[in-house]
Design a protein around this motif. Sequence first.
Motif, mmCIF file in Angstrom:
data_model
loop_
_atom_site.group_PDB
_atom_site.id
_atom_site.type_symbol
_atom_site.label_atom_id
_atom_site.label_comp_id
_atom_site.label_asym_id
_atom_site.label_seq_id
_atom_site.Cartn_x
_atom_site.Cartn_y
_atom_site.Cartn_z
ATOM 1 N N CYS A 137 0.938 -1.298 -0.091
ATOM 2 C CA CYS A 137 -0.224 0.242 0.172
ATOM 3 C C CYS A 137 0.608 1.140 -0.069
ATOM 4 O O CYS A 137 1.388 1.358 1.062
ATOM 5 C CB CYS A 137 -1.105 0.352 0.910
ATOM 6 S SG CYS A 137 -2.019 1.563 0.960
ATOM 7 N N PRO A 138 0.827 2.127 -1.554
ATOM 8 C CA PRO A 138 2.023 3.382 -1.215
ATOM 9 C C PRO A 138 1.466 4.046 -0.142
ATOM 10 O O PRO A 138 2.037 5.330 0.586
ATOM 11 C CB PRO A 138 2.124 3.987 -3.137
ATOM 12 C CG PRO A 138 1.317 2.477 -3.428
ATOM 13 C CD PRO A 138 -0.115 1.281 -2.561
ATOM 14 N N VAL A 139 -0.192 4.158 0.088
ATOM 15 C CA VAL A 139 0.047 5.076 1.062
ATOM 16 C C VAL A 139 -0.466 5.049 2.878
ATOM 17 O O VAL A 139 0.702 6.066 3.296
ATOM 18 C CB VAL A 139 -2.560 5.102 1.394
ATOM 19 C CG1 VAL A 139 -2.560 6.008 2.235
ATOM 20 C CG2 VAL A 139 -2.947 5.167 -0.278
ATOM 21 N N THR A 140 -0.231 4.063 3.197
ATOM 22 C CA THR A 140 0.356 3.658 4.176
ATOM 23 C C THR A 140 1.785 2.938 4.154
ATOM 24 O O THR A 140 2.080 2.963 5.713
ATOM 25 C CB THR A 140 -0.558 2.339 5.350
ATOM 26 O OG1 THR A 140 -0.211 1.351 4.077
ATOM 27 C CG2 THR A 140 -2.440 2.973 5.136
ATOM 28 N N LEU A 141 1.942 3.183 3.131
ATOM 29 C CA LEU A 141 3.666 2.623 3.297
ATOM 30 C C LEU A 141 3.716 1.268 4.440
ATOM 31 O O LEU A 141 5.184 1.205 4.768
ATOM 32 C CB LEU A 141 4.684 3.177 3.700
ATOM 33 C CG LEU A 141 4.688 4.857 2.980
ATOM 34 C CD1 LEU A 141 5.982 5.774 3.386
ATOM 35 C CD2 LEU A 141 5.260 4.585 1.195
ATOM 36 N N THR A 142 2.686 0.086 3.958
ATOM 37 C CA THR A 142 2.828 -1.329 4.758
ATOM 38 C C THR A 142 2.501 -2.745 3.523
ATOM 39 O O THR A 142 2.559 -2.228 2.296
ATOM 40 C CB THR A 142 1.809 -1.657 5.545
ATOM 41 O OG1 THR A 142 0.831 -1.470 4.626
ATOM 42 C CG2 THR A 142 1.313 -0.611 6.195
ATOM 43 N N ALA A 143 3.625 -3.702 3.772
ATOM 44 C CA ALA A 143 3.983 -4.073 2.428
ATOM 45 C C ALA A 143 3.571 -5.909 3.644
ATOM 46 O O ALA A 143 4.125 -5.639 4.507
ATOM 47 C CB ALA A 143 5.165 -4.433 1.658
ATOM 48 N N HIS A 144 2.200 -6.570 3.132
ATOM 49 C CA HIS A 144 2.505 -8.083 3.865
ATOM 50 C C HIS A 144 2.730 -8.977 2.628
ATOM 51 O O HIS A 144 2.665 -8.967 1.560
ATOM 52 C CB HIS A 144 0.692 -8.009 3.668
ATOM 53 C CG HIS A 144 0.666 -7.193 4.788
ATOM 54 N ND1 HIS A 144 -0.340 -5.461 4.895
ATOM 55 C CD2 HIS A 144 -0.376 -7.000 5.939
ATOM 56 C CE1 HIS A 144 0.095 -5.353 6.006
ATOM 57 N NE2 HIS A 144 -0.051 -5.927 6.649
ATOM 58 N N ARG A 145 3.155 -10.053 2.929
ATOM 59 C CA ARG A 145 3.646 -11.531 2.232
ATOM 60 C C ARG A 145 2.568 -12.386 2.693
ATOM 61 O O ARG A 145 2.368 -12.346 4.395
ATOM 62 C CB ARG A 145 4.639 -11.301 2.382
ATOM 63 C CG ARG A 145 4.967 -12.814 1.149
ATOM 64 C CD ARG A 145 6.235 -13.368 1.547
ATOM 65 N NE ARG A 145 6.704 -14.497 0.757
ATOM 66 C CZ ARG A 145 7.484 -15.363 0.724
ATOM 67 N NH1 ARG A 145 8.830 -14.614 1.265
ATOM 68 N NH2 ARG A 145 7.793 -15.880 -0.241
ATOM 69 N N ALA A 146 1.433 -13.033 2.274
ATOM 70 C CA ALA A 146 0.588 -13.864 2.484
ATOM 71 C C ALA A 146 0.168 -13.580 4.007
ATOM 72 O O ALA A 146 -1.129 -14.261 4.872
ATOM 73 C CB ALA A 146 1.240 -15.561 3.465
ATOM 74 N N GLY A 147 -0.151 -12.253 3.672
ATOM 75 C CA GLY A 147 -1.354 -11.571 4.704
ATOM 76 C C GLY A 147 -0.816 -11.649 5.976
ATOM 77 O O GLY A 147 -0.788 -11.071 7.547
#
Length: 220
Positions: A137-147
């Motif tokens: 998510c470029p808005v929150t600058l967060t990344a998830h992998r497999a949740g």
Amino acid sequence: MHEVLLVEDDEMIREATRLALESSGYAVRTAADGTTGLDLFRERRPDVAVLDIMLPGLNGVSLAGRIRAESRVPVLLISARNDPVDVVMGLEAGADDYVTKPFDGLVLAARVRCLLRRAAPTAPRAARLSFGDLDFCPVTLTAHRAGRPLALTTTELRLLQEFTASPGTVLTRDLLLERVWDYAWSGDTRVVDVHIRRLRAKIGRDRIETVRGFGYKLRP
């Protein structure tokens, strides 16, 4: 005013570097050994840490690793050693940049400014993006992998931003240096390769493809 933590055991270099950074508008806290530097970092939480590698007590590479384990504060290593092994070791420990001695104080201050720009919040560009089991998510600058949330450094987030903005497009090392590190590091792209390797370990080794002779691309 941004605060810089400078850890350097050589008094002459420490004072010259402090004066150069202060003349560029930074507040500077100094330490002469790694252990004191770590204590000062935890006490002050500076905006950038500039660390000599050869430090008494706790060397700069180990100190960079301790700082990276606790925060995303940008770390710049300085050293008289420019062997590729030393550069890679420092970057692998969690440093964002590596400058060899002797260096110009104005150049070092400019590199600190680059680190601060990269660490600053960026404007949102799109909603949540998905690539296989990777979500960003470029808005929150967060990344998830497999949740599961991924703990990415500022540099890794900037790299992922560039890749997700142009999935399937080959990005050269020079282009990544210009966009992510804010300068051209002509002739030495090891810093890109090291950070790509670290990013791959977190998002999946097959997600970023190497295009030999050109650069890297994100698999859509």
